[in-house]
Write a protein that holds these residues in place. Sequence first.
Motif, PDB file in Angstrom:
ATOM      1  N   THR A   1     -19.434  -6.463  15.433  1.00  0.00           N
ATOM      2  CA  THR A   1     -20.681  -7.077  14.990  1.00  0.00           C
ATOM      3  C   THR A   1     -20.565  -7.497  13.530  1.00  0.00           C
ATOM      4  N   LYS A   2     -21.418  -8.410  13.102  1.00  0.00           N
ATOM      5  CA  LYS A   2     -21.359  -8.967  11.760  1.00  0.00           C
ATOM      6  C   LYS A   2     -22.411  -8.376  10.827  1.00  0.00           C
ATOM      7  N   ILE A   3     -23.078  -7.333  11.230  1.00  0.00           N
ATOM      8  CA  ILE A   3     -24.097  -6.705  10.406  1.00  0.00           C
ATOM      9  C   ILE A   3     -23.681  -5.283  10.109  1.00  0.00           C
ATOM     10  N   GLY A   4     -24.298  -4.693   9.086  1.00  0.00           N
ATOM     11  CA  GLY A   4     -24.010  -3.308   8.773  1.00  0.00           C
ATOM     12  C   GLY A   4     -23.401  -3.079   7.409  1.00  0.00           C
TER      13      GLY A   4
ATOM     14  N   THR B   1     -28.889   1.627  19.138  1.00  0.00           N
ATOM     15  CA  THR B   1     -29.225   0.724  18.034  1.00  0.00           C
ATOM     16  C   THR B   1     -28.224   0.857  16.889  1.00  0.00           C
ATOM     17  N   LEU B   2     -27.865   2.086  16.536  1.00  0.00           N
ATOM     18  CA  LEU B   2     -26.881   2.292  15.475  1.00  0.00           C
ATOM     19  C   LEU B   2     -25.497   1.793  15.871  1.00  0.00           C
ATOM     20  N   ALA B   3     -25.175   1.874  17.164  1.00  0.00           N
ATOM     21  CA  ALA B   3     -23.870   1.388  17.615  1.00  0.00           C
ATOM     22  C   ALA B   3     -23.755  -0.123  17.435  1.00  0.00           C
ATOM     23  N   LEU B   4     -24.827  -0.855  17.710  1.00  0.00           N
ATOM     24  CA  LEU B   4     -24.796  -2.298  17.524  1.00  0.00           C
ATOM     25  C   LEU B   4     -24.631  -2.682  16.055  1.00  0.00           C
ATOM     26  N   VAL B   5     -25.104  -1.821  15.155  1.00  0.00           N
ATOM     27  CA  VAL B   5     -24.974  -2.103  13.720  1.00  0.00           C
ATOM     28  C   VAL B   5     -23.613  -1.671  13.187  1.00  0.00           C
ATOM     29  N   GLY B   6     -23.105  -0.542  13.650  1.00  0.00           N
ATOM     30  CA  GLY B   6     -21.893   0.025  13.064  1.00  0.00           C
ATOM     31  C   GLY B   6     -20.588  -0.415  13.678  1.00  0.00           C
TER      32      GLY B   6
END
Length: 237
Positions: A104-107, A95-100
Amino acid sequence: MGNMATEIIAFLLTISGWILISSTLPTDYWKVSSVDGTVITTATFWSNLWKTCVTDSTGVSNCKDFPSMLALDAYIQVCRGLMISAVCLGFFGATLALVGMKCTKIGGSETTKARITCLCGLHFILSGICSMTACSLYAHRITSEFFDPLFVKQKFELGAALFIGWAGSVLSILGGFIFCFSMTEGFSIREYSYNGATSVISTRTKITKMGRNPETPQKDLPDQSFSGRQFGRNAYV
């Protein structure tokens, strides 16, 4: 672009390792033992973290779940806790990998995403360490009983689940270190660019000071004239 490709490779490694670790938890063959007859194998005994079973030569299996968690051996309870912890840590790490990750456009900002990526790498490293510890502890128990001449009960050998768990642990740890390395590389690049910008600004400031006209009035001159006028007014009063 290179840093982004590194993060994608690390993500693929860690997700593959997490899937292998998750599939190891319910796998049947953690330890296996065969009782051979004169011609064919008459029975195969196998066990995992949740039950013990026997399969005859016709393929029929009879299983028995462990009756009580408190009555289990200590190493089985420890292996259960470590494997469940490894699965949970891998889930939060994904989950943190998808954010960081940079793709990706989030984080948030780049600094925030870099910190999240580092935290993701630590989660996967801890997940791999927990899984490897559980598999190694279980394998150590099997080998110590197998080579013990005083052990008179049935002896088992290493099952396929242990090798799958070791492979998943190595992939998770390797991918976690790559995530942490990518964060360090990103910070070094940003620090270099910041120092370069600072040096350019300082150079422009020096050139401006050296080319200043000495006849240009200073900023504090209006304040001095204002104070002189005010002093004159006070004197006339």
